[in-house]
Design an enzyme around this catalytic site. Structure first.
Site, PDB file in Angstrom:
ATOM      1  N   ASN A   1       0.844  -1.198   0.000  1.00  0.00           N
ATOM      2  CA  ASN A   1       0.000   0.000   0.000  1.00  0.00           C
ATOM      3  C   ASN A   1       0.881   1.250   0.000  1.00  0.00           C
ATOM      4  O   ASN A   1       1.959   1.279   0.615  1.00  0.00           O
ATOM      5  CB  ASN A   1      -0.994   0.004   1.162  1.00  0.00           C
ATOM      6  CG  ASN A   1      -0.367  -0.130   2.529  1.00  0.00           C
ATOM      7  OD1 ASN A   1       0.660  -0.782   2.685  1.00  0.00           O
ATOM      8  ND2 ASN A   1      -0.980   0.477   3.521  1.00  0.00           N
ATOM      9  N   ILE A   2       0.424   2.248  -0.742  1.00  0.00           N
ATOM     10  CA  ILE A   2       1.174   3.500  -0.900  1.00  0.00           C
ATOM     11  C   ILE A   2       0.228   4.647  -0.580  1.00  0.00           C
ATOM     12  O   ILE A   2      -0.700   4.933  -1.359  1.00  0.00           O
ATOM     13  CB  ILE A   2       1.723   3.639  -2.346  1.00  0.00           C
ATOM     14  CG1 ILE A   2       2.581   2.416  -2.709  1.00  0.00           C
ATOM     15  CG2 ILE A   2       2.533   4.932  -2.476  1.00  0.00           C
ATOM     16  CD1 ILE A   2       2.989   2.339  -4.173  1.00  0.00           C
ATOM     17  N   GLU A   3       0.425   5.249   0.588  1.00  0.00           N
ATOM     18  CA  GLU A   3      -0.499   6.309   1.029  1.00  0.00           C
ATOM     19  C   GLU A   3      -0.063   7.674   0.508  1.00  0.00           C
ATOM     20  O   GLU A   3       0.989   7.830  -0.104  1.00  0.00           O
ATOM     21  CB  GLU A   3      -0.610   6.275   2.557  1.00  0.00           C
ATOM     22  CG  GLU A   3      -1.165   4.933   3.017  1.00  0.00           C
ATOM     23  CD  GLU A   3      -1.485   4.872   4.497  1.00  0.00           C
ATOM     24  OE1 GLU A   3      -1.031   5.745   5.267  1.00  0.00           O
ATOM     25  OE2 GLU A   3      -2.208   3.926   4.886  1.00  0.00           O
TER      26      GLU A   3
ATOM     27  N   CYS B   1     -10.208  -4.903  -0.057  1.00  0.00           N
ATOM     28  CA  CYS B   1     -11.316  -3.937  -0.032  1.00  0.00           C
ATOM     29  C   CYS B   1     -12.174  -4.090  -1.291  1.00  0.00           C
ATOM     30  O   CYS B   1     -11.792  -4.760  -2.261  1.00  0.00           O
ATOM     31  CB  CYS B   1     -10.779  -2.508   0.098  1.00  0.00           C
ATOM     32  SG  CYS B   1     -10.203  -1.797  -1.456  1.00  0.00           S
TER      33      CYS B   1
ATOM     34  N   ALA C   1      -0.533  12.159   1.361  1.00  0.00           N
ATOM     35  CA  ALA C   1      -0.943  13.215   2.294  1.00  0.00           C
ATOM     36  C   ALA C   1      -2.362  13.697   2.010  1.00  0.00           C
ATOM     37  O   ALA C   1      -3.073  14.151   2.915  1.00  0.00           O
ATOM     38  CB  ALA C   1       0.035  14.380   2.230  1.00  0.00           C
TER      39      ALA C   1
ATOM     40  N   CYS D   1     -10.539  -3.051  -4.636  1.00  0.00           N
ATOM     41  CA  CYS D   1      -9.567  -4.027  -5.135  1.00  0.00           C
ATOM     42  C   CYS D   1     -10.263  -5.271  -5.696  1.00  0.00           C
ATOM     43  O   CYS D   1      -9.826  -5.837  -6.696  1.00  0.00           O
ATOM     44  CB  CYS D   1      -8.584  -4.408  -4.031  1.00  0.00           C
ATOM     45  SG  CYS D   1      -7.426  -3.074  -3.647  1.00  0.00           S
TER      46      CYS D   1
ATOM     47  N   CYS E   1      -4.016   0.727  -2.648  1.00  0.00           N
ATOM     48  CA  CYS E   1      -3.897  -0.516  -1.877  1.00  0.00           C
ATOM     49  C   CYS E   1      -2.803  -1.417  -2.454  1.00  0.00           C
ATOM     50  O   CYS E   1      -2.457  -1.323  -3.640  1.00  0.00           O
ATOM     51  CB  CYS E   1      -5.212  -1.285  -1.909  1.00  0.00           C
ATOM     52  SG  CYS E   1      -6.549  -0.532  -0.978  1.00  0.00           S
TER      53      CYS E   1
ATOM     54  N   GLU F   1      -2.959  -4.563  -3.196  1.00  0.00           N
ATOM     55  CA  GLU F   1      -3.446  -5.434  -4.267  1.00  0.00           C
ATOM     56  C   GLU F   1      -3.460  -4.699  -5.604  1.00  0.00           C
ATOM     57  O   GLU F   1      -3.044  -5.227  -6.634  1.00  0.00           O
ATOM     58  CB  GLU F   1      -4.864  -5.922  -3.951  1.00  0.00           C
ATOM     59  CG  GLU F   1      -4.991  -6.702  -2.654  1.00  0.00           C
ATOM     60  CD  GLU F   1      -5.304  -5.833  -1.447  1.00  0.00           C
ATOM     61  OE1 GLU F   1      -4.729  -4.721  -1.327  1.00  0.00           O
ATOM     62  OE2 GLU F   1      -6.129  -6.256  -0.620  1.00  0.00           O
TER      63      GLU F   1
ATOM     64  N   TYR G   1      -4.666  11.737   1.175  1.00  0.00           N
ATOM     65  CA  TYR G   1      -5.453  10.539   1.515  1.00  0.00           C
ATOM     66  C   TYR G   1      -6.094   9.847   0.302  1.00  0.00           C
ATOM     67  O   TYR G   1      -5.922   8.656   0.107  1.00  0.00           O
ATOM     68  CB  TYR G   1      -6.553  10.862   2.542  1.00  0.00           C
ATOM     69  CG  TYR G   1      -6.052  11.214   3.924  1.00  0.00           C
ATOM     70  CD1 TYR G   1      -4.707  11.498   4.153  1.00  0.00           C
ATOM     71  CD2 TYR G   1      -6.914  11.273   5.004  1.00  0.00           C
ATOM     72  CE1 TYR G   1      -4.239  11.832   5.412  1.00  0.00           C
ATOM     73  CE2 TYR G   1      -6.462  11.601   6.285  1.00  0.00           C
ATOM     74  CZ  TYR G   1      -5.122  11.875   6.480  1.00  0.00           C
ATOM     75  OH  TYR G   1      -4.670  12.201   7.728  1.00  0.00           O
TER      76      TYR G   1
END
Ligand code: THU
Length: 139
Positions: free
Chosen positions: A42-44, A91, A46, A94, A53, A55, A48
């Site tokens: 997962n790569i978040e 989720c 700032a 995904c 995700c 997957e 949001y």
């Protein structure tokens, strides 16, 4: 292809998780039809919303490299610094991305706590009565 090997790749991919906001780390390992493993984390962000995700990272890496046939995906997730004590199910977004490229009855989703402790389901079980490419185009 051993399930254990796929889970081990997902556990390793989780180490690259970029999750400074949720501190929830996810790793995925996607098995292609010809036996290759493509990993993702997962790569978040700032802002949001742009968060990706694990997957989908794996799927988009694969598709961007011209790979569109898949057999299975292993997923591991847990809070940063904690042992993997829960099964991390994909989720809804995904699941829908999987639906674009995989046969629901055949594609296997493996959620794991370790190489020994895992559950295997099909995409059809996790996304029943789904909407897919054949609804909008002739295949
Ligand atoms: N996450 C995934 O990577 N995969 C999922 O299927 C569920 C959620 C990530 C997104 C976010 O970075 C963090 O987990 C908390 O939601």
């Amino acid at each position: 292809m051993q399930i254990k090997e796929l889970i081990a790749a997902a556990i390793e991919a989780r180490r690259n998780s970029y999750s400074p906001y949720s501190h929830y780390q996810v790793g995925a390992a996607l098995l292609t039809a010809d036996g290759k493993i493509i990993t993702g984390c997962n790569i978040e962000n700032a802002a949001y919303g742009p968060t990706n995700c694990a997957e989908r990272t794996a799927f988009f890496k694969a598709v961007s490299e011209g790979i569109r046939n898949f057999a299975a995906i292993a997923i591991v997730g847990s809070p940063e610094g904690e042992a993997i004590t829960q099964f991390a199910y994909p989720c809804g977004v995904c699941r829908q991305v999987m639906r674009e490229f995989c046969e629901p009855e055949n594609f296997q989703i493996i959620v794991a706590k370790s190489e020994e402790d895992y559950r295997v389901m099909t995409l059809a079980e996790l996304l029943p009565e789904s909407f897919g490419p054949e609804n909008v185009m002739e295949i």
